[in-house]
Design an enzyme around this catalytic site. Structure first.
Site, PDB file in Angstrom:
ATOM      1  N   ASP A   8      28.352  18.710  48.420  1.00 13.59           N
ATOM      2  CA  ASP A   8      27.557  17.478  48.341  1.00 13.59           C
ATOM      3  C   ASP A   8      28.076  16.537  49.445  1.00 13.59           C
ATOM      4  O   ASP A   8      28.884  16.942  50.295  1.00 13.59           O
ATOM      5  CB  ASP A   8      27.603  16.867  46.928  1.00 13.59           C
ATOM      6  CG  ASP A   8      28.938  16.194  46.596  1.00 13.59           C
ATOM      7  OD1 ASP A   8      29.903  16.313  47.392  1.00 13.59           O
ATOM      8  OD2 ASP A   8      29.024  15.552  45.532  1.00 13.59           O
ATOM      9  N   CYS A  65      32.953  19.257  46.531  1.00 11.11           N
ATOM     10  CA  CYS A  65      32.365  17.936  46.255  1.00 11.11           C
ATOM     11  C   CYS A  65      33.508  16.921  46.452  1.00 11.11           C
ATOM     12  O   CYS A  65      34.496  17.238  47.109  1.00 11.11           O
ATOM     13  CB  CYS A  65      31.711  17.866  44.868  1.00 11.11           C
ATOM     14  SG  CYS A  65      32.834  18.047  43.474  1.00 11.11           S
ATOM     15  N   THR A  67      35.725  15.625  44.297  1.00  9.80           N
ATOM     16  CA  THR A  67      36.947  16.078  43.617  1.00  9.80           C
ATOM     17  C   THR A  67      37.052  17.602  43.543  1.00  9.80           C
ATOM     18  O   THR A  67      38.129  18.123  43.245  1.00  9.80           O
ATOM     19  CB  THR A  67      36.957  15.576  42.161  1.00  9.80           C
ATOM     20  OG1 THR A  67      35.777  16.089  41.518  1.00  9.80           O
ATOM     21  CG2 THR A  67      36.983  14.058  42.085  1.00  9.80           C
ATOM     22  N   GLY A  68      35.934  18.289  43.682  1.00  5.09           N
ATOM     23  CA  GLY A  68      35.872  19.733  43.448  1.00  5.09           C
ATOM     24  C   GLY A  68      35.571  20.050  41.994  1.00  5.09           C
ATOM     25  O   GLY A  68      35.267  21.195  41.645  1.00  5.09           O
ATOM     26  N   ILE A  69      35.637  19.039  41.144  1.00  4.54           N
ATOM     27  CA  ILE A  69      35.504  19.279  39.710  1.00  4.54           C
ATOM     28  C   ILE A  69      34.034  19.413  39.290  1.00  4.54           C
ATOM     29  O   ILE A  69      33.644  20.383  38.623  1.00  4.54           O
ATOM     30  CB  ILE A  69      36.201  18.168  38.903  1.00  4.54           C
ATOM     31  CG1 ILE A  69      37.706  18.191  39.176  1.00  4.54           C
ATOM     32  CG2 ILE A  69      35.940  18.361  37.407  1.00  4.54           C
ATOM     33  CD1 ILE A  69      38.464  17.009  38.592  1.00  4.54           C
ATOM     34  N   HIS A  98      43.922  37.370  39.600  1.00  2.10           N
ATOM     35  CA  HIS A  98      43.916  37.510  38.141  1.00  2.10           C
ATOM     36  C   HIS A  98      42.592  37.173  37.468  1.00  2.10           C
ATOM     37  O   HIS A  98      42.277  37.742  36.424  1.00  2.10           O
ATOM     38  CB  HIS A  98      45.015  36.623  37.529  1.00  2.10           C
ATOM     39  CG  HIS A  98      46.396  37.158  37.764  1.00  2.10           C
ATOM     40  ND1 HIS A  98      47.514  36.598  37.182  1.00  2.10           N
ATOM     41  CD2 HIS A  98      46.840  38.208  38.513  1.00  2.10           C
ATOM     42  CE1 HIS A  98      48.594  37.279  37.559  1.00  2.10           C
ATOM     43  NE2 HIS A  98      48.210  38.245  38.383  1.00  2.10           N
ATOM     44  N   ARG A 132      45.188  44.891  33.419  1.00  7.39           N
ATOM     45  CA  ARG A 132      45.148  44.031  32.235  1.00  7.39           C
ATOM     46  C   ARG A 132      44.288  42.786  32.476  1.00  7.39           C
ATOM     47  O   ARG A 132      43.744  42.195  31.547  1.00  7.39           O
ATOM     48  CB  ARG A 132      46.551  43.631  31.786  1.00  7.39           C
ATOM     49  CG  ARG A 132      47.288  42.718  32.745  1.00  7.39           C
ATOM     50  CD  ARG A 132      48.746  42.540  32.361  1.00  7.39           C
ATOM     51  NE  ARG A 132      49.438  41.566  33.178  1.00  7.39           N
ATOM     52  CZ  ARG A 132      49.905  41.796  34.401  1.00  7.39           C
ATOM     53  NH1 ARG A 132      49.724  42.987  34.967  1.00  7.39           N
ATOM     54  NH2 ARG A 132      50.547  40.854  35.079  1.00  7.39           N
ATOM     55  N   HIS A 133      44.155  42.406  33.753  1.00  9.03           N
ATOM     56  CA  HIS A 133      43.346  41.225  34.073  1.00  9.03           C
ATOM     57  C   HIS A 133      41.851  41.508  33.907  1.00  9.03           C
ATOM     58  O   HIS A 133      41.084  40.605  33.613  1.00  9.03           O
ATOM     59  CB  HIS A 133      43.663  40.730  35.487  1.00  9.03           C
ATOM     60  CG  HIS A 133      45.117  40.435  35.667  1.00  9.03           C
ATOM     61  ND1 HIS A 133      45.742  39.425  34.976  1.00  9.03           N
ATOM     62  CD2 HIS A 133      46.062  41.062  36.406  1.00  9.03           C
ATOM     63  CE1 HIS A 133      47.034  39.419  35.293  1.00  9.03           C
ATOM     64  NE2 HIS A 133      47.245  40.409  36.152  1.00  9.03           N
TER      65      HIS A 133
HETATM   66  C1  RB5 Z   1      30.015  11.956  44.227  1.00  6.41           C
HETATM   67  O1  RB5 Z   1      30.270  10.598  44.435  1.00  6.41           O
HETATM   68  C2  RB5 Z   1      31.108  12.574  43.373  1.00  6.41           C
HETATM   69  O2  RB5 Z   1      30.955  12.160  42.057  1.00  6.41           O
HETATM   70  C3  RB5 Z   1      31.089  14.069  43.498  1.00  6.41           C
HETATM   71  O3  RB5 Z   1      31.256  14.422  44.836  1.00  6.41           O
HETATM   72  C4  RB5 Z   1      32.170  14.817  42.751  1.00  6.41           C
HETATM   73  O4  RB5 Z   1      33.423  14.289  43.007  1.00  6.41           O
HETATM   74  C5  RB5 Z   1      31.935  15.044  41.329  1.00  6.41           C
HETATM   75  O5  RB5 Z   1      32.702  15.702  40.628  1.00  6.41           O
END
Ligand code: RB5
Length: 148
Positions: A8, A65, A67-69, A98, A132-133
């Protein structure tokens, strides 16, 4: 290797840098966007990118993104995807060894270009160990099947 990459706006600059790095290593890179720094929604990019993996067009993928989260959460909702959000090289390596992760995620606002390239190296330089993985990954996929 044929690789998918996507981000993004929060990961846009880093995507461009990592894409160049991958191409310099000789990989074929399929860029699913975003193609400008303008704001967009990471689930849309996760969907476009993961389609390249589940269709078999690309072997593995990288999604970025802020955070990558968020993008890893979205990717993990897609059947057949095992996405791992990593910001250290040990995790990037072991999620392949793994967990048989087929998508690596990280945050454009978390890691710099140098570390991002090292994460990619760690992730791409090893193969799933199986054994095992495999049993444990099969159990992950069974959870997915049970929770349609
Ligand atoms: C966008 O501002 C931000 O929320 C997105 O890039 C990401 O960090 C969401 O997890």
């Amino acid at each position: 290797m044929k690789l998918m990459i996507g981000s993004d706006h929060g990961g846009f600059e880093l995507k461009e840098e990592v894409k160049k790095y991958l191409e310099s290593l000789g990989h074929e890179v399929v860029d699913v966007g975003t193609y400008t720094p303008d704001s967009c929604d990471y689930p849309d990019i996760a969907k476009a990118g993961c389609e390249k993996i589940t269709s078999g067009e690309c072997e593995r993928g990288i999604l970025i993104c802020g955070t990558g989260i968020g993008i890893s959460m979205a990717a993990n909702k897609i059947r057949g995807i095992r996405a791992a959000c990593c910001s250290d090289t040990y995790s990037a390596r072991y999620t392949r060894l793994h967990n048989d992760a087929n998508v690596l995620c990280f945050g454009g606002r978390v890691v710099g270009g140098g570390l991002a390239c090292e994460l990619v190296d760690a992730y791409l330089s090893v193969e799933f160990e199986g054994g095992r993985h495999q049993r444990r990954v099969d159990k992950i996929m069974a959870l997915e099947a049970e929770n349609k």
